[in-house]
Design a protein around this motif. Sequence first.
Motif, mmCIF file in Angstrom:
data_model
loop_
_atom_site.group_PDB
_atom_site.id
_atom_site.type_symbol
_atom_site.label_atom_id
_atom_site.label_comp_id
_atom_site.label_asym_id
_atom_site.label_seq_id
_atom_site.Cartn_x
_atom_site.Cartn_y
_atom_site.Cartn_z
ATOM 1 N N ALA A 74 -8.691 0.840 2.888
ATOM 2 C CA ALA A 74 -9.191 -0.013 1.804
ATOM 3 C C ALA A 74 -8.016 -0.655 1.063
ATOM 4 C CB ALA A 74 -10.018 0.825 0.826
ATOM 5 N N ASP A 75 -8.240 -1.832 0.510
ATOM 6 C CA ASP A 75 -7.186 -2.516 -0.234
ATOM 7 C C ASP A 75 -6.569 -1.577 -1.275
ATOM 8 O OD1 ASP A 75 -7.602 -4.759 1.234
ATOM 9 O OD2 ASP A 75 -8.408 -5.980 -0.407
ATOM 10 N N PRO A 122 -3.702 -5.643 1.166
ATOM 11 C CA PRO A 122 -4.139 -4.932 2.372
ATOM 12 C C PRO A 122 -3.324 -3.658 2.552
ATOM 13 C CG PRO A 122 -3.594 -7.233 2.856
ATOM 14 C CD PRO A 122 -3.114 -6.945 1.465
ATOM 15 N N HIS A 123 -3.926 -2.678 3.150
ATOM 16 C CA HIS A 123 -3.231 -1.403 3.322
ATOM 17 C C HIS A 123 -3.304 -0.982 4.791
ATOM 18 C CE1 HIS A 123 -2.549 2.969 1.727
ATOM 19 N NE2 HIS A 123 -1.563 2.523 2.460
ATOM 20 N N ASN A 176 3.427 -8.268 -1.270
ATOM 21 C CA ASN A 176 2.579 -8.478 -0.075
ATOM 22 C C ASN A 176 2.741 -9.852 0.583
ATOM 23 O OD1 ASN A 176 -0.889 -9.048 0.558
ATOM 24 N ND2 ASN A 176 0.448 -7.850 1.851
ATOM 25 N N GLU A 177 3.978 -10.312 0.651
ATOM 26 C CA GLU A 177 4.196 -11.546 1.424
ATOM 27 C C GLU A 177 3.988 -11.280 2.903
ATOM 28 O OE1 GLU A 177 6.355 -14.494 3.860
ATOM 29 O OE2 GLU A 177 6.749 -12.357 3.732
ATOM 30 N N GLY A 217 0.794 -1.221 0.000
ATOM 31 C CA GLY A 217 0.000 0.000 0.000
ATOM 32 C C GLY A 217 0.824 1.268 0.000
ATOM 33 N N SER A 218 2.132 1.144 0.225
ATOM 34 C CA SER A 218 2.972 2.354 0.295
ATOM 35 C C SER A 218 3.381 2.811 -1.094
ATOM 36 C CB SER A 218 4.228 2.061 1.124
ATOM 37 O OG SER A 218 5.045 1.121 0.456
ATOM 38 N N SER A 219 3.702 4.104 -1.176
ATOM 39 C CA SER A 219 4.181 4.626 -2.451
ATOM 40 C C SER A 219 5.543 4.037 -2.792
ATOM 41 C CB SER A 219 4.251 6.158 -2.402
ATOM 42 O OG SER A 219 5.154 6.558 -1.385
#
Lengths: 460, 460
Positions: free
Chosen positions: A246-247, A92-93, A317-318, A61-63
């Motif tokens: 939100a995702d 997920p964020h 996203n592990e 979710g990060s830039s």
Amino acid sequence: MHRRTFLSLTPAIAAFAQGRPNLTELYGSAAARLIAAAQADDGGWKKMMYLCDRIGNRLAGSSSLNRAVEWSAAEMKREGLQNVKTPLVKVPHWVRGEESAWMVEPLESKIVMLGLGGSVATPPEGITAEVVVVSTFEELEQLGAEKVRGKIVLYNEAWQGYGRSVAYRAAGASRAAKLGAVAALVRSVTPVSLRSPHTGQMIYTEGVEKIPTAAVTIEDALRMHRLYQQGVKIRVRLKMEAKTLADADSANIIGEIPGREKPEEIVVMGGHIDSWDVGQGAQDDGSGCVACWQAIMLAHQLGLKPRRTLRVCLWTNEENGTRGGQAYREWAGATVKNHVAAVEMDGGAEKPAGFGLSIQGASEEVMVRAMERMQQIGALLKPVGADNMIRGGGGADIGPIMRDGVPGIAHRSSGQRYFEWHHTDADTLDKIDPQEFRQNIAALAVVGYVLADMPEKLTD
Amino acid sequence: MHRRTFLSLTPAIAAFAQGRPNLTELYGSAAARLIAAAQADDGGWKKMMYLCDRIGNRLAGSSSLNRAVEWSAAEMKREGLQNVKTPLVKVPHWVRGEESAWMVEPLESKIVMLGLGGSVATPPEGITAEVVVVSTFEELEQLGAEKVRGKIVLYNEAWQGYGRSVAYRAAGASRAAKLGAVAALVRSVTPVSLRSPHTGQMIYTEGVEKIPTAAVTIEDALRMHRLYQQGVKIRVRLKMEAKTLADADSANIIGEIPGREKPEEIVVMGGHIDSWDVGQGAQDDGSGCVACWQAIMLAHQLGLKPRRTLRVCLWTNEENGTRGGQAYREWAGATVKNHVAAVEMDGGAEKPAGFGLSIQGASEEVMVRAMERMQQIGALLKPVGADNMIRGGGGADIGPIMRDGVPGIAHRSSGQRYFEWHHTDADTLDKIDPQEFRQNIAALAVVGYVLADMPEKLTD
């Protein structure tokens, strides 16, 4: 036919004629070239410098994770890998926000902490409560709801190895909440600390109230345990702003050397491009991503075009969802059956030890044959000390395709200090020895190339 | 006379009759009792727990240092030490305030830092400037004012041992300011880091503009050096609120076992009760204070009343002013000449190695004789491994009285990991092994008692 003629010149012919080529002999020359190239390689280290120093840590979710996706795909294209793709993955964020823990009794003093991934926030004013300290879940149960209700539970379990100790990080909050605790603190999952908090994912149990939870350092856990054992009342104020948004959009990054004979058959190798939001995600798992990527680049640069397609995948996203691995399975669709092997590196780039193999649902006969081939490949890795091939492999990102029967191979590191750095601000590039990093690239290059080129599959 | 009669029963008599008693033989029994008591002792560890966990770190001017003074004096009285005193010492009062460092270019990211003791503040909005990175003062001079003016200088000197590397921490700011730098960052003085900043005192050169200065972690220093070497422009925002307030009231804490024959002659032993404002001041130097104090308590508890006065002194403000040691010299006045030895422990309580002796102005003949006696005492310390007696000792707190010729004896630790914890948040009680701590108490108890009781002085 041409190939058989060529091979008749080597001692491997007898075995090959019986359908059992000796891979050690068949690939001695290619392995030597790949290992020499890896040991002279600077491209892998330059990628690590860019990823760590110019992009930094990369939570879902990060830039910065988005930048890592864009950069790695662009680099793969620039370097000549084929079929470079970044299929969308919804991730997920979770965001940490500001957070702190402060002892307010018996002594006003800072507690060094990191919120656990997935935790909920405290109210804005924080939670201030008395602390009860336990070493194990059994001790918690013995205390019971009467002594736990309204308290902050601190788990001070001494390091028992990651696999065991991580249970407190994962399940501690809900186990405490069931007894009425208002928050849970967990001793960082590590054997060594210089007041070093280690974050990581936690999981709430369905139907149990979600309470905020954070890791504290070994030092703070021991301090509170000493006070508690003396009967000194401890009160702590925990403030956390953590929340789950939100995702977000992310992607796996895929690049290939297409197979020269059987392009539809695939060996996939990779690590996870995401990391926690601390340190640089250098060992975990920038090193796995770049080592696998560079391993394939070396084959490419040497013009070694394997029989099958050799694919690198940097899974996203592990750390807090494993959505990248799941999405890869979905994206592969029916082609999952064409995966002849999946190699994952996610244990750091200390001195390599070897590889471990699992094939779900395989007969003992198939496993024996596959392990024999792995041993033959292992013999090629002696120059870099990565020749210890064992049964038992896999990984979070290749898990979903392994459930379809794809042979899963785990890169194995000597792992001397990995868990000192894991999920901390200290997981930075300086923790990787450039020479050991090159040995890992060498080992992966040989394993990947041989798996993709060998006449038969591991499971044939 | 009585004593000579008693000694005639022992092999020491011949030596003693010639005026050269063999201390190994003379004190074998007392040393065995002291060592056994130390190895069974819990009082020292309880003091450490109180000091670390209930009082915490103790910077000069802090309320926690005041609490440590009050607590230790009250405990000494309660335990039966005599002439307990807390003579006033005016100490510098530096406060850290809020502080942070942030890389703003090429990548927005946190820099882990600790302001250096004595530093001035930045303006409230901070100082944002380009960074130049050097490894040595020579490199800085080569850059020259043209390239340094208006910049933040980062010293990334690799660990060369504390004595050498500390020069950058102490003098780095003024050396950079002379060339027009606006701030100075110094790689933490340590061989090992888990993103661990180490604070410590810095000294401004008279007549040079005072610029703010902070320690950064090895990881951050290496990261900036990598970027700098690639020609990447680095800009950092440094914010520090540090300030020096008016001198504060503090005290040395003194307690005694008065001598039974020559109470006017004194052996003083101790460590420094202050610490930096991080961690718990456990190794540095809670351990030195408590080990010396408890060493004397063991003699007291065993009823071993030495010939001379055995005094413990917990000096204040060693870290950022050494006012405690100076004040002790002033407080001692003419009695300084009655000090037969001064023992300082300020290198941590890892496994003890031995002791080092210096006597300023002593002839070689006196040193030879004194070292012979030290070796005899050392032989008593073999059971705890502290028998390595060397020339060369002293310490910041006993320095002022050593300049009057008082023999100065430094406790020596094996020092395996001391500088990993020194001046950091990780200097906490868990870093001390209770059994090694008891060995230190044992060694100090024997050294202190024998020096105070031996028939002649070291220098006779």
